[in-house]
Design a protein around this motif. Structure first.
Motif, PDB file in Angstrom:
ATOM      1  N   ALA A 199       4.314   9.806  19.344  1.00  0.00           N
ATOM      2  CA  ALA A 199       3.957  10.980  18.543  1.00  0.00           C
ATOM      3  C   ALA A 199       4.026  12.253  19.372  1.00  0.00           C
ATOM      4  CB  ALA A 199       2.561  10.807  17.957  1.00  0.00           C
ATOM      5  N   ALA A 246       7.635  13.080  19.785  1.00  0.00           N
ATOM      6  CA  ALA A 246       8.237  13.506  18.525  1.00  0.00           C
ATOM      7  C   ALA A 246       7.834  14.916  18.136  1.00  0.00           C
ATOM      8  CB  ALA A 246       7.849  12.527  17.414  1.00  0.00           C
ATOM      9  N   THR A 247       6.631  15.347  18.545  1.00  0.00           N
ATOM     10  CA  THR A 247       6.163  16.685  18.169  1.00  0.00           C
ATOM     11  C   THR A 247       6.587  17.765  19.153  1.00  0.00           C
ATOM     12  OG1 THR A 247       4.040  16.158  19.227  1.00  0.00           O
ATOM     13  CG2 THR A 247       4.191  15.850  16.845  1.00  0.00           C
ATOM     14  N   LEU A 269      10.238  13.529  12.505  1.00  0.00           N
ATOM     15  CA  LEU A 269       9.214  12.684  11.896  1.00  0.00           C
ATOM     16  C   LEU A 269       9.803  11.826  10.788  1.00  0.00           C
ATOM     17  CD1 LEU A 269       6.156  15.126  11.673  1.00  0.00           C
ATOM     18  CD2 LEU A 269       6.626  13.376  13.391  1.00  0.00           C
ATOM     19  N   SER A 320      -0.761  10.166  14.425  1.00  0.00           N
ATOM     20  CA  SER A 320      -1.072  10.631  15.780  1.00  0.00           C
ATOM     21  C   SER A 320      -0.389  11.946  16.111  1.00  0.00           C
ATOM     22  CB  SER A 320      -0.651   9.571  16.805  1.00  0.00           C
ATOM     23  OG  SER A 320      -1.341   8.359  16.603  1.00  0.00           O
ATOM     24  N   SER A 321       0.546  12.379  15.259  1.00  0.00           N
ATOM     25  CA  SER A 321       1.316  13.589  15.552  1.00  0.00           C
ATOM     26  C   SER A 321       0.608  14.872  15.131  1.00  0.00           C
ATOM     27  CB  SER A 321       2.675  13.528  14.853  1.00  0.00           C
ATOM     28  OG  SER A 321       2.524  13.630  13.441  1.00  0.00           O
ATOM     29  N   GLY A 358      -0.383  17.080  18.007  1.00  0.00           N
ATOM     30  CA  GLY A 358       0.822  17.548  18.684  1.00  0.00           C
ATOM     31  C   GLY A 358       1.489  18.681  17.927  1.00  0.00           C
ATOM     32  N   ASN A 417       0.583  18.941  24.781  1.00  0.00           N
ATOM     33  CA  ASN A 417       0.732  17.496  24.597  1.00  0.00           C
ATOM     34  C   ASN A 417       0.329  16.716  25.845  1.00  0.00           C
ATOM     35  OD1 ASN A 417       1.652  18.134  22.082  1.00  0.00           O
ATOM     36  ND2 ASN A 417       3.562  16.996  22.236  1.00  0.00           N
TER      37      ASN A 417
END
Length: 261
Positions: A35, A38-39, A188, A210-211, A214, A249
């Motif tokens: 996550a 990814a963010t 995402l 979980s993102s 972030g 992050n």
């Protein structure tokens, strides 16, 4: 043909390479690490960089503000997908999340908020969503061993297409809509397509849920880009925005490791 259009294939290829590299790392990590990766501005970063090559600081400031609208609406995307994924398949879960995201984005864009209220809204919305989805983040089911041969090409192709579309349309749609297009939840969504079908809805929801925090860091980085682009220049502003997102992050990962037994 303009220089921007002549370099379009190179821009798309470079953006795809960025996504490939980050995706290979994310696929081998746990839900929280995936996550956080990814963010990061994996798809957004290359788009803004290439827009900065073609346009001045004023355009980048406007594009960052447009992307802030999309990023704030990601709160609805995360929450709706996490809830839908507990009981439904990937088409219903992702389709419902994208539909709600699009509707709320149009509503938020029509309000024409400035950077301060947009930043406050981003912090509040994503913080509340994080609290709401926490019960669903405990799923630690792992996908089947090995990376799907379709995973990396899907993500790379989506981001390359996004770069092409935004770069090609930027002259016609203006800075804010260029930023909104750049803020599409490509990473995402591609993670959902891959993880939901391979690991199941609850496991994919744990990653997407979980993102939320972030995405909050990404929103703060975009606010910095908007405020710094004109007085400091596009490249300084983009560097500052990237640094904020990365440091945020890293702090989240550090706190998670300290809290782990």
């Amino acid at each position: 043909m303009s220089t921007g259009l002549a370099l379009l294939p190179l821009k798309m290829a470079l953006a795809a390479c960025v996504v490939v590299s980050c995706s290979m790392l994310a696929e081998r990590a746990g839900p929280l690490m995936a996550a956080m990766i990814a963010t990061l501005p994996i798809s957004l970063g290359p788009v803004l960089v290439f827009l900065a090559l073609d346009h001045g600081p004023d355009f980048i400031a406007g594009a960052a503000l447009g992307t802030m609208n999309a990023n704030a609406t990601h709160a609805s995307f995360v929450l709706s997908y996490v809830l839908l994924a507990q009981r439904h398949g990937v088409l219903v879960s992702l389709g419902g999340a994208l539909a709600l995201w699009a509707v709320l984005l149009l509503v938020l864009r029509s309000m024409a908020l400035s950077v301060v209220p947009l930043t406050v809204l981003t912090v509040l919305a994503l913080s509340v969503v994080h609290v709401l989805v926490r019960p669903y983040l405990k799923v630690r089911a792992k996908p089947p061993a090995g990376i799907s041969r379709y995973a990396i090409p899907i993500r790379a192709a989506c981001v390359a297409a996004l770069v092409g579309v935004v770069t090609g349309l930027s002259e016609r749609v203006g800075p804010q809509w260029s930023g909104i297009l750049a803020g599409l939840p490509i990473i995402l969504s591609s993670l959902i397509v891959i993880l939901h079908t391979r690991a199941g809805g609850p496991a994919a929801a744990a990653v997407i849920g979980s993102s939320a925090l972030g995405l909050l860091g990404a929103g703060l980085g975009l606010a910095a880009v908007h405020l710094a682009a004109v007085p400091w220049g596009s490249w300084t502003a983009l560097g500052l925005g990237l640094a904020i997102a990365v440091v945020w992050n890293l702090i989240l990962l550090g706190l998670a490791r300290r809290a782990a037994p």
